[in-house]
Design an enzyme around this catalytic site. Structure first.
Site, PDB file in Angstrom:
ATOM      1  N   LYS A 110      22.397 -12.841  39.585  1.00 27.25           N
ATOM      2  CA  LYS A 110      23.616 -12.027  39.791  1.00 27.25           C
ATOM      3  C   LYS A 110      23.938 -11.636  38.512  1.00 27.25           C
ATOM      4  CE  LYS A 110      25.736 -14.114  43.859  1.00 27.25           C
ATOM      5  NZ  LYS A 110      25.359 -13.210  44.937  1.00 27.25           N
ATOM      6  N   LYS A 193      16.683 -11.835  50.789  1.00 32.66           N
ATOM      7  CA  LYS A 193      17.887 -12.356  51.643  1.00 32.66           C
ATOM      8  C   LYS A 193      18.677 -11.583  52.045  1.00 32.66           C
ATOM      9  CE  LYS A 193      21.451 -14.785  50.091  1.00 32.66           C
ATOM     10  NZ  LYS A 193      22.276 -15.520  49.289  1.00 32.66           N
ATOM     11  N   LYS A 196      25.523 -10.811  51.925  1.00 31.42           N
ATOM     12  CA  LYS A 196      26.895 -10.254  51.962  1.00 31.42           C
ATOM     13  C   LYS A 196      27.381  -9.397  50.698  1.00 31.42           C
ATOM     14  CE  LYS A 196      29.463 -14.560  51.706  1.00 31.42           C
ATOM     15  NZ  LYS A 196      29.881 -15.087  50.580  1.00 31.42           N
TER      16      LYS A 196
HETATM   17  N1  AQP Z   1      20.473 -14.975  54.423  1.00 25.55           N
HETATM   18  C1  AQP Z   1      20.853 -16.312  54.723  1.00 25.55           C
HETATM   19  N2  AQP Z   1      20.205 -16.974  55.453  1.00 25.55           N
HETATM   20  C2  AQP Z   1      20.563 -18.229  55.569  1.00 25.55           C
HETATM   21  N3  AQP Z   1      21.779 -18.952  55.119  1.00 25.55           N
HETATM   22  C3  AQP Z   1      22.579 -18.033  54.335  1.00 25.55           C
HETATM   23  N4  AQP Z   1      23.559 -18.461  53.546  1.00 25.55           N
HETATM   24  C4  AQP Z   1      23.961 -17.232  52.874  1.00 25.55           C
HETATM   25  N5  AQP Z   1      23.081 -16.147  53.302  1.00 25.55           N
HETATM   26  C5  AQP Z   1      22.083 -16.722  53.984  1.00 25.55           C
HETATM   27  C6  AQP Z   1      24.320 -19.427  53.582  1.00 25.55           C
HETATM   28  O1  AQP Z   1      25.585 -19.462  53.782  1.00 25.55           O
HETATM   29  C7  AQP Z   1      26.568 -20.151  53.126  1.00 25.55           C
HETATM   30  C8  AQP Z   1      27.626 -19.362  52.255  1.00 25.55           C
HETATM   31  O2  AQP Z   1      27.075 -18.573  51.279  1.00 25.55           O
HETATM   32  P1  AQP Z   1      27.903 -18.587  49.984  1.00 25.55           P
HETATM   33  O3  AQP Z   1      29.258 -17.968  50.269  1.00 25.55           O
HETATM   34  O4  AQP Z   1      27.708 -19.396  49.118  1.00 25.55           O
HETATM   35  O5  AQP Z   1      27.228 -17.024  49.671  1.00 25.55           O
HETATM   36  P2  AQP Z   1      26.172 -16.171  49.963  1.00 25.55           P
HETATM   37  O6  AQP Z   1      26.466 -15.457  51.334  1.00 25.55           O
HETATM   38  O7  AQP Z   1      24.777 -16.830  49.753  1.00 25.55           O
HETATM   39  O8  AQP Z   1      26.401 -14.910  48.820  1.00 25.55           O
HETATM   40  P3  AQP Z   1      25.641 -13.586  48.623  1.00 25.55           P
HETATM   41  O9  AQP Z   1      25.061 -13.264  49.936  1.00 25.55           O
HETATM   42  O10 AQP Z   1      24.713 -13.812  47.372  1.00 25.55           O
HETATM   43  O11 AQP Z   1      26.809 -12.679  48.377  1.00 25.55           O
HETATM   44  P4  AQP Z   1      28.161 -13.063  47.425  1.00 25.55           P
HETATM   45  O12 AQP Z   1      27.828 -13.781  46.169  1.00 25.55           O
HETATM   46  O13 AQP Z   1      28.777 -11.944  47.077  1.00 25.55           O
HETATM   47  O14 AQP Z   1      29.010 -13.781  48.347  1.00 25.55           O
HETATM   48  C9  AQP Z   1      25.564 -21.051  52.414  1.00 25.55           C
HETATM   49  O15 AQP Z   1      25.437 -22.292  52.858  1.00 25.55           O
HETATM   50  C10 AQP Z   1      24.388 -20.086  52.039  1.00 25.55           C
HETATM   51  O16 AQP Z   1      23.286 -21.000  51.691  1.00 25.55           O
END
Ligand code: AQP
Length: 325
Positions: A110, A193, A196
């Site tokens: 990030k 991955k 979001k």
């Molecule tokens: N692609 C994925 N596959 C499986 N599990 C996932 N998780 C996230 N992406 C995947 C799991 O969802 C839970 C919540 O995630 P988070 O809120 O910690 O954030 P994120 O979705 O992992 O964040 P991003 O996508 O990097 O975006 P930002 O930082 O903008 O929110 C966790 O249990 C995570 O493992």
């Protein structure tokens, strides 16, 4: 046994969040003491519009309810409503070290994407707050996707360090990762991955209309060759679609490979799209009904009261251990 997990109200929740996190929470509620929260303080670690943060917080609460979590059985709350999170964070930041925080993959990824002068301390110290979230509730089990395991490992290191110094004060948590679907990949680039915070045609959002979801699956990148089997290295696109299908139908990957053995890519994708739409369609409708029911705010307020009772007990224990009281 106590279970705790949370989601950051940033961006738009994806199918990855559904499979890796949301879908798995309700299974614990009949025989575990479950705490599920909206990690809104964590959402501030990257720039976010205040209205978007407010809207996302309500939407995630509605998705929690739609996933089958029963507010009479589990405690659903917003992190910033329970001040003990910030207080424990202020104490525990002294027990994790700069060197180990700088090795966290999430921070590296990030911060790399940002101009160096604009990286907030909160992004660097993210694992301290996450450790505080987990340890406040004395959680034994933390269900997460694979990307969060490193943060739980550092929490475990902190528990050992803290308890060695002050006695058995903190409870050791254990990560629990879903067997199939621990890392759902982008449909347009199955080597990264599904996320979001990215905005691309490769991410299925839980708020997408069903036609868009179908279209995204049908145009998912596939691999050379025509066979359908699991091979993360040489067939990441097909492996990802098989994983999505297996996770949503609660089957093993092996069973899905057998089912699709003689399928062509196009027909296979159509079946994956059907399952995604048939799962997320009703899920989305339920979530919208909760969102418009006007119950979300009341529920979060009640959840925070329940959560604070447990969190404050741990905070007092920690304060006594370190000599603050
Ligand atoms: N692609 C994925 N596959 C499986 N599990 C996932 N998780 C996230 N992406 C995947 C799991 O969802 C839970 C919540 O995630 P988070 O809120 O910690 O954030 P994120 O979705 O992992 O964040 P991003 O996508 O990097 O975006 P930002 O930082 O903008 O929110 C966790 O249990 C995570 O493992």
């Amino acid at each position: 046994m106590r279970v705790l997990s949370g989601i950051k109200p940033t961006g738009k929740l994806t199918l990855g969040n559904y499979i890796g996190a949301l879908k798995n929470f309700a299974q614990y509620q009949s025989d575990h003491d479950v705490f599920i929260f909206i990690a809104d303080l964590h959402a501030l670690t990257l720039p976010i519009d205040p209205d978007e943060l407010r809207t996302n917080t309500k939407l995630i609460t509605a998705f929690y309810l739609a996933s089958g979590l029963d507010p009479h059985k589990v405690t659903i709350f917003k992190q910033s409503d329970v001040s003990a999170h910030a207080e424990l964070n202020a104490i525990l930041q002294n027990y994790l070290y700069m060197g180990e925080l700088s090795r966290m993959t999430q921070f590296k990824e990030k911060s790399q994407a940002m101009d160096h002068s604009g990286i907030g301390l909160g992004l660097f110290a993210y694992p301290v707050l996450m450790a505080s979230d987990i340890l406040l509730y004395e959680a034994n089990i933390v269900p997460v996707g694979e990307d969060q395991i490193q943060h739980i490992e550092i929490t475990r290191d902190l528990v050992v360090r803290f308890n060695n110094r002050y006695g058995k004060v903190l409870v050791m948590p254990e990560p629990q990762v879903t067997r199939v679907g621990k890392r759902i990949m982008s449909l347009s680039d199955p080597t990264v991955k599904m996320s979001k915070s990215e905005s691309g045609k490769g991410d299925i959002y839980l708020t997408d209309d069903l036609k868009t979801m179908r279209k995204k699956i049908m145009s998912a990148v596939t691999d050379s060759g025509s066979e359908i089997y699991v091979d993360e290295e040489n067939k990441p696109g097909i492996t990802n679609l098989l994983t999505i299908y297996a996770a949503l139908t609660n089957q093993s990957l092996e069973a899905c490979v057998t089912k699709f053995k003689d399928y062509r890519y196009g027909d296979f994708k159509k079946e994956v799209a059907d399952v995604v739409v048939n799962t997320l369609g009703p899920f989305q409708a339920k979530a919208m009904a909760f969102l418009h029911s006007g119950e979300v705010d009341r529920l979060l307020a009640e959840g925070a009261k329940k959560a604070a009772i447990i969190a404050n007990k741990t905070l007092v224990k920690v304060k006594k251990a370190v000599g603050l009281i």
